[in-house]
Design a protein around this motif. Structure first.
Motif, PDB file in Angstrom:
ATOM      1  N   GLN A 114      45.341  30.446  46.751  1.00  0.00           N
ATOM      2  CA  GLN A 114      46.665  30.292  47.353  1.00  0.00           C
ATOM      3  C   GLN A 114      47.533  31.521  47.074  1.00  0.00           C
ATOM      4  O   GLN A 114      48.188  32.056  47.977  1.00  0.00           O
ATOM      5  CB  GLN A 114      47.348  29.027  46.811  1.00  0.00           C
ATOM      6  N   ALA A 115      47.513  31.978  45.834  1.00  0.00           N
ATOM      7  CA  ALA A 115      48.299  33.171  45.468  1.00  0.00           C
ATOM      8  C   ALA A 115      47.764  34.407  46.183  1.00  0.00           C
ATOM      9  O   ALA A 115      48.535  35.270  46.624  1.00  0.00           O
ATOM     10  CB  ALA A 115      48.261  33.366  43.953  1.00  0.00           C
ATOM     11  N   LEU A 116      46.457  34.490  46.309  1.00  0.00           N
ATOM     12  CA  LEU A 116      45.844  35.639  46.959  1.00  0.00           C
ATOM     13  C   LEU A 116      46.230  35.695  48.438  1.00  0.00           C
ATOM     14  O   LEU A 116      46.518  36.773  48.982  1.00  0.00           O
ATOM     15  CB  LEU A 116      44.324  35.559  46.808  1.00  0.00           C
ATOM     16  N   GLY A 117      46.264  34.544  49.089  1.00  0.00           N
ATOM     17  CA  GLY A 117      46.663  34.507  50.491  1.00  0.00           C
ATOM     18  C   GLY A 117      48.081  34.996  50.699  1.00  0.00           C
ATOM     19  O   GLY A 117      48.356  35.786  51.619  1.00  0.00           O
ATOM     20  N   ARG A 118      48.997  34.568  49.824  1.00  0.00           N
ATOM     21  CA  ARG A 118      50.389  35.012  49.934  1.00  0.00           C
ATOM     22  C   ARG A 118      50.490  36.514  49.714  1.00  0.00           C
ATOM     23  O   ARG A 118      51.176  37.221  50.457  1.00  0.00           O
ATOM     24  CB  ARG A 118      51.260  34.288  48.906  1.00  0.00           C
ATOM     25  N   ARG A 119      49.831  36.994  48.697  1.00  0.00           N
ATOM     26  CA  ARG A 119      49.937  38.410  48.360  1.00  0.00           C
ATOM     27  C   ARG A 119      49.268  39.297  49.413  1.00  0.00           C
ATOM     28  O   ARG A 119      49.771  40.371  49.738  1.00  0.00           O
ATOM     29  CB  ARG A 119      49.310  38.672  46.985  1.00  0.00           C
ATOM     30  N   ALA A 148      37.874  43.336  53.136  1.00  0.00           N
ATOM     31  CA  ALA A 148      37.184  43.343  51.845  1.00  0.00           C
ATOM     32  C   ALA A 148      37.095  41.937  51.254  1.00  0.00           C
ATOM     33  O   ALA A 148      36.048  41.515  50.764  1.00  0.00           O
ATOM     34  CB  ALA A 148      37.898  44.283  50.878  1.00  0.00           C
ATOM     35  N   LEU A 149      38.192  41.195  51.313  1.00  0.00           N
ATOM     36  CA  LEU A 149      38.222  39.872  50.688  1.00  0.00           C
ATOM     37  C   LEU A 149      37.361  38.858  51.426  1.00  0.00           C
ATOM     38  O   LEU A 149      36.870  37.894  50.817  1.00  0.00           O
ATOM     39  CB  LEU A 149      39.665  39.369  50.603  1.00  0.00           C
ATOM     40  N   THR A 150      37.175  39.039  52.722  1.00  0.00           N
ATOM     41  CA  THR A 150      36.365  38.099  53.497  1.00  0.00           C
ATOM     42  C   THR A 150      34.931  38.573  53.680  1.00  0.00           C
ATOM     43  O   THR A 150      34.119  37.886  54.300  1.00  0.00           O
ATOM     44  CB  THR A 150      36.992  37.861  54.893  1.00  0.00           C
ATOM     45  N   GLY A 151      34.608  39.743  53.139  1.00  0.00           N
ATOM     46  CA  GLY A 151      33.252  40.270  53.272  1.00  0.00           C
ATOM     47  C   GLY A 151      32.265  39.584  52.359  1.00  0.00           C
ATOM     48  O   GLY A 151      32.628  38.839  51.434  1.00  0.00           O
ATOM     49  N   VAL A 152      30.986  39.854  52.581  1.00  0.00           N
ATOM     50  CA  VAL A 152      29.922  39.221  51.793  1.00  0.00           C
ATOM     51  C   VAL A 152      29.953  39.665  50.343  1.00  0.00           C
ATOM     52  O   VAL A 152      29.345  39.018  49.477  1.00  0.00           O
ATOM     53  CB  VAL A 152      28.539  39.537  52.396  1.00  0.00           C
ATOM     54  N   GLN A 153      30.658  40.763  50.062  1.00  0.00           N
ATOM     55  CA  GLN A 153      30.684  41.304  48.706  1.00  0.00           C
ATOM     56  C   GLN A 153      31.738  40.647  47.819  1.00  0.00           C
ATOM     57  O   GLN A 153      31.802  40.932  46.621  1.00  0.00           O
ATOM     58  CB  GLN A 153      30.937  42.816  48.744  1.00  0.00           C
ATOM     59  N   PRO A 182      47.195  32.433  37.458  1.00  0.00           N
ATOM     60  CA  PRO A 182      46.614  32.675  38.782  1.00  0.00           C
ATOM     61  C   PRO A 182      47.274  33.827  39.522  1.00  0.00           C
ATOM     62  O   PRO A 182      46.621  34.492  40.331  1.00  0.00           O
ATOM     63  CB  PRO A 182      46.817  31.340  39.513  1.00  0.00           C
ATOM     64  N   GLU A 183      48.564  34.077  39.272  1.00  0.00           N
ATOM     65  CA  GLU A 183      49.234  35.199  39.929  1.00  0.00           C
ATOM     66  C   GLU A 183      48.681  36.531  39.441  1.00  0.00           C
ATOM     67  O   GLU A 183      48.482  37.459  40.229  1.00  0.00           O
ATOM     68  CB  GLU A 183      50.749  35.118  39.694  1.00  0.00           C
ATOM     69  N   PHE A 184      48.433  36.636  38.128  1.00  0.00           N
ATOM     70  CA  PHE A 184      47.843  37.856  37.581  1.00  0.00           C
ATOM     71  C   PHE A 184      46.460  38.093  38.188  1.00  0.00           C
ATOM     72  O   PHE A 184      46.124  39.202  38.623  1.00  0.00           O
ATOM     73  CB  PHE A 184      47.714  37.762  36.056  1.00  0.00           C
ATOM     74  N   VAL A 185      45.663  37.037  38.202  1.00  0.00           N
ATOM     75  CA  VAL A 185      44.288  37.165  38.690  1.00  0.00           C
ATOM     76  C   VAL A 185      44.278  37.531  40.173  1.00  0.00           C
ATOM     77  O   VAL A 185      43.524  38.411  40.602  1.00  0.00           O
ATOM     78  CB  VAL A 185      43.516  35.863  38.426  1.00  0.00           C
ATOM     79  N   ALA A 186      45.118  36.883  40.967  1.00  0.00           N
ATOM     80  CA  ALA A 186      45.184  37.187  42.393  1.00  0.00           C
ATOM     81  C   ALA A 186      45.615  38.628  42.623  1.00  0.00           C
ATOM     82  O   ALA A 186      45.051  39.346  43.470  1.00  0.00           O
ATOM     83  CB  ALA A 186      46.147  36.229  43.092  1.00  0.00           C
ATOM     84  N   ALA A 187      46.619  39.079  41.873  1.00  0.00           N
ATOM     85  CA  ALA A 187      47.104  40.454  42.023  1.00  0.00           C
ATOM     86  C   ALA A 187      46.007  41.458  41.698  1.00  0.00           C
ATOM     87  O   ALA A 187      45.878  42.498  42.367  1.00  0.00           O
ATOM     88  CB  ALA A 187      48.314  40.673  41.122  1.00  0.00           C
ATOM     89  N   ASP A 188      45.201  41.156  40.688  1.00  0.00           N
ATOM     90  CA  ASP A 188      44.154  42.088  40.279  1.00  0.00           C
ATOM     91  C   ASP A 188      43.000  42.111  41.275  1.00  0.00           C
ATOM     92  O   ASP A 188      42.426  43.169  41.553  1.00  0.00           O
ATOM     93  CB  ASP A 188      43.662  41.739  38.880  1.00  0.00           C
ATOM     94  N   LEU A 189      42.628  40.962  41.819  1.00  0.00           N
ATOM     95  CA  LEU A 189      41.608  40.926  42.867  1.00  0.00           C
ATOM     96  C   LEU A 189      42.057  41.746  44.076  1.00  0.00           C
ATOM     97  O   LEU A 189      41.280  42.487  44.677  1.00  0.00           O
ATOM     98  CB  LEU A 189      41.322  39.483  43.286  1.00  0.00           C
ATOM     99  N   LEU A 190      43.318  41.623  44.414  1.00  0.00           N
ATOM    100  CA  LEU A 190      43.876  42.339  45.551  1.00  0.00           C
ATOM    101  C   LEU A 190      43.925  43.843  45.302  1.00  0.00           C
ATOM    102  O   LEU A 190      43.737  44.653  46.220  1.00  0.00           O
ATOM    103  CB  LEU A 190      45.280  41.810  45.847  1.00  0.00           C
ATOM    104  N   SER A 191      44.157  44.227  44.040  1.00  0.00           N
ATOM    105  CA  SER A 191      44.317  45.649  43.726  1.00  0.00           C
ATOM    106  C   SER A 191      43.073  46.450  44.057  1.00  0.00           C
ATOM    107  O   SER A 191      43.161  47.619  44.452  1.00  0.00           O
ATOM    108  CB  SER A 191      44.671  45.823  42.240  1.00  0.00           C
ATOM    109  N   GLN A 192      41.908  45.871  43.909  1.00  0.00           N
ATOM    110  CA  GLN A 192      40.685  46.595  44.242  1.00  0.00           C
ATOM    111  C   GLN A 192      40.335  46.462  45.716  1.00  0.00           C
ATOM    112  O   GLN A 192      39.749  47.369  46.311  1.00  0.00           O
ATOM    113  CB  GLN A 192      39.530  46.110  43.365  1.00  0.00           C
TER     114      GLN A 192
END
Length: 435
Positions: free
Chosen positions: A286-291, A304-309, A252-262
């Motif tokens: 949870q990981a995404l919120g921390r990062r 971006a993360l809270t948008g409709v996209q 989950p940390e890898f996935v959260a970091a990658d979602l955040l990167s874009q």
């Protein structure tokens, strides 16, 4: 933070899936109305219009619309050595891959004396647009220029916005990348005005090009649409996007970091997690919120993360995850599952697929060797990323002997008459009567 779309109890048709996947709200057609007068103005007034738009949109007075060669060389000399080393490595890897993907010529004989061939020929001149808005993109210089060079394009022009911070010149890291690639035709011009300059040319400054490639904002995309047909274009690039197919074996940390990167690219960037595990989705959130709280570009990242996209899409199994991914047609698609190679091989729609936990999208953005100019907004369902064929034309050659034409001439005449085009048949018949 991410909204949720739960498909676990739903069997959707292909049409319904297209309607349910998240998308950024991007109105290129409205932007056309804004850029059209700019394009026409540059066509009519040339360099004077370019200077006025630089003052209006970029807040700079341009001394040299075409950057002097010595300024390009100086940018390389003053660049941080670590950045230079990284750019050299990226150029080498991107060049190795792209040179290997140039399609070979083909020659066949479909019957005795009936020879057909196809040869790939590079266009004569290309204009490469490098954005310069929320971030600086020397990596886009590498991706565009190397692909064009590998295709054999003899004339390359780069346009990139002038920067107030650097006295109206492009960002020095952009210029340094151009220097490393041997490109000395660089223009301090951005937006629709740069696209117009490249498409139509400006007397005593810039010759028109055959193809314009490279990403940009909605106004660049609109301008490319407006000039498409006058020149070729690669695509109308929209906001960046990432989709990740993951199961409960993923980190989950890898996935959260990658979602955040874009998400840090743009407030309209899309970050989409497709998973058949609700528990895993919660761990990622949870990981995404921390990062996200610790990221540098907090405001645009959260927008971006809270948008409709952006969303978490819950599926019933991997098969449905693949269906969703194909409907979404991501610019970047990561696979974090058991048997990731098998899952990747079943995907039909993606700009680029990043397979396994140690192949994150930022690797492709910079150093993998692949191209990061990729289709966005679901266009990966029918379009490809930038590659050598973006700068090549396939020309066909037909050579029939007299006997080969005689063998099928009567069939050509029959088809010509069936289409009520008798002169077509007569062109064949004239030769048959001679033999």
């Amino acid at each position: 933070m991410l909204s949720r779309i739960d498909l676990r109890d739903r069997d959707l048709t292909a049409r319904e899936l297209l309607q349910v996947v998240p998308r950024a709200d991007l109105d290129v057609s409205h932007a056309i109305e804004i850029v059209t007068p700019i394009i026409n103005d540059v066509r009519e007034r040339g360099a004077a219009a370019l200077r006025e738009y630089a003052a209006k949109f970029d807040g700079v007075e341009i001394e040299h619309l075409r950057v002097p060669r010595e300024r390009i060389d100086q940018a390389l000399e003053t660049q941080d050595q670590a950045v230079i080393d990284a750019l050299r490595e990226a150029i080498a890897r991107v060049r190795t891959f792209h040179e290997a993907t140039v399609p070979p010529p083909v020659a066949v004989e479909v019957a005795a004396g009936a020879q057909l061939a196809q040869r790939w020929v590079p266009v004569g001149r290309v204009g490469l647009y490098v954005p310069g808005g929320l971030a600086v993109y020397p990596s886009s210089v590498v991706m565009n220029v190397v692909a064009a060079q590998a295709a054999g394009v003899p004339s390359i022009a780069v346009a990139t916005p002038p920067q107030k911070e650097f006295g109206g010149e492009p960002h020095p890291t952009i210029l340094a990348a151009c220097a490393l690639l041997g490109v000395d035709e660089v223009y301090a011009a951005g937006g629709a005005q740069a696209v117009a300059m490249l498409a139509y040319g400006v007397d005593d400054l810039c010759d028109p090009v055959d193809i314009i490639t490279g990403p940009g904002n909605v106004y660049v995309a609109a301008a490319k649409r407006a000039v498409n047909g006058v020149v070729g274009i690669d695509a109308e690039a929209g906001p960046t996007e990432i989709a990740i197919i993951a199961d409960d074996s993923a980190d989950p940390e890898f996935v959260a970091a990658d979602l955040l990167s874009q998400a840090e690219h743009d407030p309209l960037a899309g970050s989409v997690l497709i998973t058949d595990s609700e528990v895993f989705a919660e761990r990622v959130e949870q990981a995404l919120g921390r990062r996200a709280d610790d990221t540098k570009h907090l405001a645009r990242t959260k927008e971006a993360l809270t948008g409709v996209q952006s969303a978490v899409i819950l599926t019933k199994n991997i098969a449905q995850s693949i269906q969703v991914a194909d409907a979404y047609g991501a610019e970047h698609l990561e696979i974090h599952t058991r048997d990731a190679d098998d899952v990747a091989g079943r995907i039909r729609s993606a700009g680029a697929i990043f397979v396994g936990p140690y192949s994150p999208v930022p690797l492709g953005d910079y150093m993998a060797g692949s191209n990061h100019v990729l289709p966005t907004g679901g266009t990966a369902r029918f379009a490809s990323g930038l590659n050598t064929t973006s700068f090549l034309k396939a020309i066909q050659y037909i050579r029939y002997s007299e006997s080969a034409l005689k063998e099928i001439g009567h069939k050509v005449v029959a088809l010509a008459n069936a289409e009520d085009l008798p002169a077509h048949g007569q062109a064949i018949q004239a030769r048959l009567e001679r033999s």
